[in-house]
Design an enzyme around this catalytic site. Structure first.
Site, PDB file in Angstrom:
ATOM      1  N   GLU A   8       0.808  -1.220   0.000  1.00  0.00           N
ATOM      2  CA  GLU A   8       0.000   0.000   0.000  1.00  0.00           C
ATOM      3  C   GLU A   8       0.846   1.278   0.000  1.00  0.00           C
ATOM      4  O   GLU A   8       0.316   2.383  -0.161  1.00  0.00           O
ATOM      5  CB  GLU A   8      -0.929  -0.006   1.216  1.00  0.00           C
ATOM      6  CG  GLU A   8      -2.013  -1.067   1.118  1.00  0.00           C
ATOM      7  CD  GLU A   8      -2.863  -1.194   2.376  1.00  0.00           C
ATOM      8  OE1 GLU A   8      -2.395  -0.754   3.449  1.00  0.00           O
ATOM      9  OE2 GLU A   8      -3.965  -1.733   2.286  1.00  0.00           O
ATOM     10  N   GLU A  27       7.982 -22.099   7.127  1.00  0.00           N
ATOM     11  CA  GLU A  27       8.350 -21.237   8.246  1.00  0.00           C
ATOM     12  C   GLU A  27       9.396 -21.868   9.162  1.00  0.00           C
ATOM     13  O   GLU A  27       9.954 -21.194  10.023  1.00  0.00           O
ATOM     14  CB  GLU A  27       7.114 -20.870   9.068  1.00  0.00           C
ATOM     15  CG  GLU A  27       6.500 -21.999   9.862  1.00  0.00           C
ATOM     16  CD  GLU A  27       5.369 -21.500  10.752  1.00  0.00           C
ATOM     17  OE1 GLU A  27       5.511 -21.628  11.976  1.00  0.00           O
ATOM     18  OE2 GLU A  27       4.366 -21.005  10.227  1.00  0.00           O
TER      19      GLU A  27
END
Length: 269
Positions: free
Chosen positions: A81, A112
């Site tokens: 953004e 992960e």
């Protein structure tokens, strides 16, 4: 390191399947109202991070978010953004997720757990000592994140973390630990809920405050936003009307001539 993993403690609510819809939603909202207060307690740590970031950004530094699962996706969301909102290159704020871009939509098994991959991912961007790495992990135990932060510290790069378990292992490799204790989740262990909400709030604070500090906002307006659709062109035009006291048509002409709200405002009438 021994610590109490608050994100795994039992919910304050039980027998959820026996509740009617309104009761479920009210109880969820009851828990959500606790999040902002928890974030307020860590503003001093967020302040340290933003100040460290703005200092490095002015030298050409960058902000990297690293995370897995929901935490990784929230970092990518915040990073994505920055260009449309503040008109900065997508290379200045970068979100990295365990498992790569395909993990944004679909979980990548065991990604992960790799302690070395985050540093390899960071090196794809030629990370250096002007940059800052923020690890995001509700549990505070994600190997991908811890490994990346540990190597960043080794190379004298400023590190921070956003976690929901105080005193978790991630804090040992973070120069600025941001520990947001939101308490047990509504659904026990589901950190996409209050923990994720708190992370989103903190990320909003970090990136927005940073952009204000480095001059990407004027007054309270997004004067560097990308004018990629009619809604944003209209918004930019109205900013110029307000800033220069000209007609809408004149403001629109100035915007089209200069290509940005900031340049139009700086040009005068």
């Amino acid at each position: 390191m021994d610590f109490n993993k608050i994100t795994e403690t039992p919910s304050n609510h039980d027998d959820l399947e026996q509740l009617d819809t309104t009761s479920i939603l009210k109880k969820m909202n009851e828990e959500d109202r606790k999040v902002a207060d928890a974030v307020a307690l860590v503003i001093p740590q967020i302040t340290k991070l933003v100040d460290g970031l703005s200092e490095r950004f002015k030298k050409g530094g960058r902000l990297f978010y690293i995370g897995a699962g929901t935490s990784g996706r929230l970092g990518i969301l915040d990073a994505s953004e920055i260009p449309p909102t503040f008109g900065m290159s997508h290379e200045r704020v970068v979100g990295l997720i365990a498992g790569g871009d395909k993990a944004i939509r679909k979980a990548v098994e065991n990604a992960e757990d790799n302690t070395e991959q985050a540093w390899l991912d960071l090196n794809q961007h030629n990370i250096n000592s002007n940059d800052v790495v923020v690890g995001i992990a509700a549990s505070g135990t994600t190997p991908y994140v811890i490994g990346g932060l540990k190597m960043a510290q080794k190379h004298h790069i400023l590190t921070a973390c956003i976690t929901n378990n105080p005193n978790s292992p991630i804090t040992a490799v973070s120069d600025i630990p941001i520990e947001v204790n939101v308490g047990p989740e509504f659904v026990t262990g589901s950190t996409r809920m209050k923990s994720g909400t708190s992370q989103k709030l903190v990320l909003n604070m970090i990136s927005t405050a940073l952009m204000i500090k480095i001059g990407r906002i004027k007054g309270n307006k997004m004067v560097n936003m990308q004018l990629t659709n009619e809604k944003l062109v209209d918004r930019g035009t109205r900013y110029i009307v307000e800033g220069l006291g000209v007609s809408y048509d004149k403001a629109e002409q100035l915007l089209k001539k200069h290509g940005s709200v900031k340049k139009a405002l700086e040009s005068g009438i």
